[in-house]
Design an enzyme around this catalytic site. Sequence first.
Site, mmCIF file in Angstrom:
data_model
loop_
_atom_site.group_PDB
_atom_site.id
_atom_site.type_symbol
_atom_site.label_atom_id
_atom_site.label_comp_id
_atom_site.label_asym_id
_atom_site.label_seq_id
_atom_site.Cartn_x
_atom_site.Cartn_y
_atom_site.Cartn_z
ATOM 1 N N GLU A 190 4.742 -3.884 -14.723
ATOM 2 C CA GLU A 190 5.626 -5.044 -14.669
ATOM 3 C C GLU A 190 5.794 -5.459 -13.203
ATOM 4 O O GLU A 190 6.027 -4.616 -12.340
ATOM 5 C CB GLU A 190 6.974 -4.593 -15.251
ATOM 6 C CG GLU A 190 8.068 -5.599 -15.215
ATOM 7 C CD GLU A 190 9.343 -5.044 -15.860
ATOM 8 O OE1 GLU A 190 9.406 -3.840 -16.203
ATOM 9 O OE2 GLU A 190 10.280 -5.834 -16.012
ATOM 10 N N ASP A 205 12.657 11.660 -7.678
ATOM 11 C CA ASP A 205 12.525 10.987 -6.381
ATOM 12 C C ASP A 205 13.207 9.623 -6.402
ATOM 13 O O ASP A 205 12.645 8.626 -5.966
ATOM 14 C CB ASP A 205 11.045 10.846 -5.988
ATOM 15 C CG ASP A 205 10.860 10.553 -4.499
ATOM 16 O OD1 ASP A 205 11.836 10.745 -3.726
ATOM 17 O OD2 ASP A 205 9.763 10.126 -4.104
ATOM 18 N N LEU A 253 15.836 4.370 -2.491
ATOM 19 C CA LEU A 253 15.875 2.909 -2.440
ATOM 20 C C LEU A 253 14.485 2.288 -2.640
ATOM 21 O O LEU A 253 14.339 1.286 -3.329
ATOM 22 C CB LEU A 253 16.487 2.441 -1.118
ATOM 23 C CG LEU A 253 17.915 2.931 -0.841
ATOM 24 C CD1 LEU A 253 18.413 2.367 0.482
ATOM 25 C CD2 LEU A 253 18.862 2.550 -1.970
ATOM 26 N N ASP A 258 7.794 4.361 -9.800
ATOM 27 C CA ASP A 258 7.144 5.491 -9.141
ATOM 28 C C ASP A 258 7.526 6.835 -9.762
ATOM 29 O O ASP A 258 8.462 7.516 -9.303
ATOM 30 C CB ASP A 258 7.440 5.488 -7.636
ATOM 31 C CG ASP A 258 6.486 6.419 -6.891
ATOM 32 O OD1 ASP A 258 5.786 7.222 -7.554
ATOM 33 O OD2 ASP A 258 6.430 6.353 -5.655
ATOM 34 N N LYS A 260 0.850 -1.172 0.000
ATOM 35 C CA LYS A 260 0.000 0.000 0.000
ATOM 36 C C LYS A 260 0.890 1.227 0.000
ATOM 37 O O LYS A 260 1.891 1.265 0.704
ATOM 38 C CB LYS A 260 -0.818 -0.051 1.301
ATOM 39 C CG LYS A 260 -1.896 0.939 1.410
ATOM 40 C CD LYS A 260 -2.667 0.680 2.687
ATOM 41 C CE LYS A 260 -3.334 1.944 3.109
ATOM 42 N NZ LYS A 260 -3.048 2.389 4.444
ATOM 43 N N GLY A 261 0.573 2.194 -0.839
ATOM 44 C CA GLY A 261 1.334 3.437 -0.844
ATOM 45 C C GLY A 261 0.443 4.569 -0.389
ATOM 46 O O GLY A 261 -0.619 4.338 0.179
ATOM 47 N N GLY A 262 0.882 5.806 -0.641
ATOM 48 C CA GLY A 262 0.109 6.969 -0.237
ATOM 49 C C GLY A 262 -1.279 6.972 -0.880
ATOM 50 O O GLY A 262 -2.280 7.261 -0.216
ATOM 51 N N PHE A 263 -1.340 6.655 -2.169
ATOM 52 C CA PHE A 263 -2.603 6.726 -2.898
ATOM 53 C C PHE A 263 -3.122 5.369 -3.333
ATOM 54 O O PHE A 263 -4.303 5.211 -3.590
ATOM 55 C CB PHE A 263 -2.414 7.577 -4.166
ATOM 56 C CG PHE A 263 -2.549 9.036 -3.914
ATOM 57 C CD1 PHE A 263 -3.765 9.677 -4.132
ATOM 58 C CD2 PHE A 263 -1.480 9.783 -3.444
ATOM 59 C CE1 PHE A 263 -3.914 11.018 -3.876
ATOM 60 C CE2 PHE A 263 -1.614 11.133 -3.193
ATOM 61 C CZ PHE A 263 -2.834 11.762 -3.408
ATOM 62 N N ALA A 264 -2.216 4.415 -3.471
ATOM 63 C CA ALA A 264 -2.575 3.192 -4.190
ATOM 64 C C ALA A 264 -2.454 1.954 -3.326
ATOM 65 O O ALA A 264 -1.733 1.932 -2.327
ATOM 66 C CB ALA A 264 -1.670 3.057 -5.398
#
Length: 574
Positions: A103, A148, A151, A166, A33-37
Amino acid sequence: MSKAKEKVQEDVKPIIYDSVNKTNYQRGSFLGKGGFAKCYEFKNLSTGEVFAGKIVSKSMLIKPHHKEKMFQEINIHRSLSHKYIVSLHSYFQDSSNVYIILELCSKRSLMEMHKRRKTFTVPEARYFMRQILLACKYMHDNQVIHRDLKLGNLFLNDNMELKVGDFGLATRISFEGERKKTLCGTPNYIAPEILTKKGHSFEVDIWSLGCILYTLLVGSPPFETNTLKNTYSKIKKNDYFLPISMDAAAKSLIKKLLHPDPLCRPSSEEILMHDFLTNGYIPTRLPTSCLCMKPRITHNMSVFELTKNADRKPLLESGQLPSTDAAQDIFEENGKDPGPTKALLLDGAAPKDSYLSELLAMLDSILKCNPEALYTGQPEDAQDPSAVPFVWISKWVDYSDKYGIGYQLCDNSIGVFYNDSTHIVLLADGKNLQYIDADAEQFYTMPDYPPELKKKMTILNYFNTYMNENLLKAGESARPREGDEMSQVPHLRAWFRTKTAIVFHLSNGTFQANFFQDHTKIILCPIMSAVSYIDEEKNFSVYTVPLIEKYGCLPSLTLKLNYARGMIDRLLKS
Ligand code: ADP
């Protein structure tokens, strides 16, 4: 139906239809899970191909500039096609979500690898830097600045190839010499010219590369402090420290990349020509065991380099390949020809008790928060797949009344911990051997091992055959991996059986308990602060300490963690 309920229902849809390409995708395991997705494995049901499907809920894109930013990200990303950039296969939307089909990078990112390994060897740093640089050169040639590079945005596929991903902060330069004035967001390795708002361009990516190389080799970022304010102040003053022990070519390169004046930083093309990348061993591929264990940089590899680069500065002088020195020391000490032994590099990074105190502290903080009382169900967010373990014991045979204990690791390597406290590990390729005793670790290639190991090898083969023919593999979902001459896997450091469970402690800190009654298993990783659980139905779930502290955990699992705490205490006392 309430909005919240509607969203949950959308989330659980198992088959997703791409109306643009008329394709059905099956949503598989949760990737993160990321900030939006939210990201899941997506399987194309017509071709069987597996992708990473990024799902962005439209409820997150209410403000027009959010939508605009996302489509800018998609547009930049899909215009790029390069071996070392995550490819954007397609995107589509339905009434609730936008779907981006990427991918699949199933070995997570350099961020998790850095957490597990802390520092990388110089050949590994060269290997990854080369791939990032090729991606960077391609982006810059195509007028794209990533802005951005860090790592966590450098993903890894099954072959340990790096993929830049990203593009959320990326931008396109529209005319030569354009200096960007604004940036919405906070890049991790932010360049001084962004902080001072002087106008910035491609050179900000080069700055980030300097921070990345530094972090890989030193284990922490160059401008790290306790607060963002202090970090920014150090960045503006170009105040960082290069350890004396650092590889000389790496030092010289980092100084160039972290030059305070952006116009003095080299281009990616120039960096590819720097000594660091041209004058030393770069592996053509890395084994997946590198995700958690230092690779073996063998005697052969260094000799190969010395002869190949005979006219250049010898590698030993700059100390990149301590393995050769170490090999020399051990050869002299033993006073005999090492024969087929190739590398003698012991990983001195793990603490003496192999993380037992860390394991204890980890369980204490979990149990302190009363996790069974906190538990109200199992939302997906309660899991963190990025902390998934790469090594656990998938089969075992206790024959300790005669020879010892034999086991198979999930990557198909085989180990025996003999009653005389020595170990042999046969890697998954069936060729490479590690022999470990109290003094050292020796490496051999089948069938060239010393005659005195013959009896132990016979026992190992016996265990191997027995496990192959009679036992089921725990955690079957793991894809088997190949062994390789650079691979090193942890060995079984300690084990014992009680009425309730068999308990294992591996040399990389991993603790495992297999419960006899219900066949459940827990795997604890002190480095990732992760608790993995294989339940009665063989479902594999990964939780981390902060997530358990937030969402609690199943009463049955809490009980087992309590039990594990006692067993770790016992291991510590013995
Ligand atoms: P956001 O843009 O909202 O921050 P991310 O790009 O960070 O979302 O993606 C969310 C999570 O999904 C990441 O933490 C990462 O672990 C996982 N992920 C993203 N892209 C891929 C990929 N190509 N392959 C595998 N996992 C991925």
